[in-house]
Write an enzyme that holds these catalytic residues in place. Structure first.
Site, PDB file in Angstrom:
ATOM      1  N   ILE A  96       0.839  -1.195   0.000  1.00  0.00           N
ATOM      2  CA  ILE A  96       0.000   0.000   0.000  1.00  0.00           C
ATOM      3  C   ILE A  96       0.878   1.251   0.000  1.00  0.00           C
ATOM      4  O   ILE A  96       2.013   1.211   0.493  1.00  0.00           O
ATOM      5  CB  ILE A  96      -0.969  -0.008   1.212  1.00  0.00           C
ATOM      6  CG1 ILE A  96      -1.948   1.176   1.164  1.00  0.00           C
ATOM      7  CG2 ILE A  96      -0.217  -0.090   2.531  1.00  0.00           C
ATOM      8  CD1 ILE A  96      -3.074   1.096   2.199  1.00  0.00           C
ATOM      9  N   CYS A  97       0.343   2.340  -0.563  1.00  0.00           N
ATOM     10  CA  CYS A  97       0.962   3.662  -0.525  1.00  0.00           C
ATOM     11  C   CYS A  97       2.205   3.709  -1.413  1.00  0.00           C
ATOM     12  O   CYS A  97       2.113   3.527  -2.617  1.00  0.00           O
ATOM     13  CB  CYS A  97       1.251   4.043   0.923  1.00  0.00           C
ATOM     14  SG  CYS A  97       1.656   5.781   1.187  1.00  0.00           S
ATOM     15  N   ALA A  98       3.368   3.942  -0.855  1.00  0.00           N
ATOM     16  CA  ALA A  98       4.608   3.966  -1.627  1.00  0.00           C
ATOM     17  C   ALA A  98       5.173   2.568  -1.847  1.00  0.00           C
ATOM     18  O   ALA A  98       5.958   2.353  -2.768  1.00  0.00           O
ATOM     19  CB  ALA A  98       5.651   4.826  -0.911  1.00  0.00           C
ATOM     20  N   TYR A 102       0.341   5.538  -3.871  1.00  0.00           N
ATOM     21  CA  TYR A 102       0.280   6.932  -3.452  1.00  0.00           C
ATOM     22  C   TYR A 102       0.668   7.823  -4.637  1.00  0.00           C
ATOM     23  O   TYR A 102       1.619   7.512  -5.357  1.00  0.00           O
ATOM     24  CB  TYR A 102       1.242   7.159  -2.278  1.00  0.00           C
ATOM     25  CG  TYR A 102       1.004   8.456  -1.553  1.00  0.00           C
ATOM     26  CD1 TYR A 102       0.022   8.540  -0.572  1.00  0.00           C
ATOM     27  CD2 TYR A 102       1.742   9.588  -1.870  1.00  0.00           C
ATOM     28  CE1 TYR A 102      -0.206   9.735   0.091  1.00  0.00           C
ATOM     29  CE2 TYR A 102       1.520  10.781  -1.210  1.00  0.00           C
ATOM     30  CZ  TYR A 102       0.531  10.845  -0.228  1.00  0.00           C
ATOM     31  OH  TYR A 102       0.299  12.030   0.420  1.00  0.00           O
ATOM     32  N   GLY A 152      -2.767  -0.973  -2.606  1.00  0.00           N
ATOM     33  CA  GLY A 152      -3.633   0.050  -2.031  1.00  0.00           C
ATOM     34  C   GLY A 152      -3.027   1.424  -2.234  1.00  0.00           C
ATOM     35  O   GLY A 152      -1.805   1.564  -2.364  1.00  0.00           O
TER      36      GLY A 152
END
Length: 181
Positions: A102-104, A123, A149
């Site tokens: 998720i994210c980075a 992200y 994510g």
């Protein structure tokens, strides 16, 4: 019992790591947090210290149903610098078991070539690092055994997608109802 591992590197995004752990455990999934260093205490991106269940040297990685990478910076970069984490992810992927980020952190999967030809999200700003992916910008993308994510505000979506993939939709719906979602 279904099992998941959440890797923790210094600089991890606390909401993504701990929110995911919480949601998975509500779904009856045995979760082990694993520090990627020899120190079980890992410091989050917002200076929250978390004591991992174990360290990478002592973790049993080959019987997990899912290996999960929280984002945060420099946490995602630290995960990406760990050859042991990348080796575990590649083995997990080859065996058809779930790898998630998720994210980075999807940049780690992108760098390993695991996102080629898949829908993925991350992200904003990390899209170029999702090498070969069809980046959608959606909250969560599930592409076979790869789950990505977008970021911290979407950790509920990410965690519930993992519960659905590891267990089933009914369990994910039950957890969502308990969370008042």
């Amino acid at each position: 019992m279904k099992k998941a591992i959440v890797f923790l590197a210094n600089g991890f995004e606390e909401m993504e790591a701990l929110g995911t752990v919480d949601i998975l455990r509500r779904g009856g999934i045995e979760v082990t947090t694993v520090s990627i260093t020899t120190d079980p205490v890992v410091i989050g991106a917002h200076n929250v210290p978390v004591t991992a269940d174990t360290t990478l040297n002592n973790a049993l990685l080959n019987d997990a149903d899912a290996l999960i990478l929280p984002g945060g910076m420099p946490g995602a970069s630290n995960l990406n610098d760990s050859e042991a984490v990348k080796e575990a992810l590649l083995g997990q992927y080859r065996e058809g078991r779930i790898v998630a980020a998720i994210c980075a952190a999807p940049m780690v999967l992108g760098g390993l070539g695991l996102l080629k030809g898949r829908k993925a999200t991350c992200y904003p700003g990390f899209e170029p690092k999702l090498i070969g992916a069809n980046v959608t910008g959606e909250a969560v993308e599930v592409s076979d055994n790869v789950i990505t994510g977008k970021g911290p505000g979407l950790v509920m979506n990410f965690g519930l997608a993992l519960v659905a993939a590891i267990k089933n939709d009914a369990v994910a719906e039950e957890v969502a109802a308990g969370l008042l979602l």
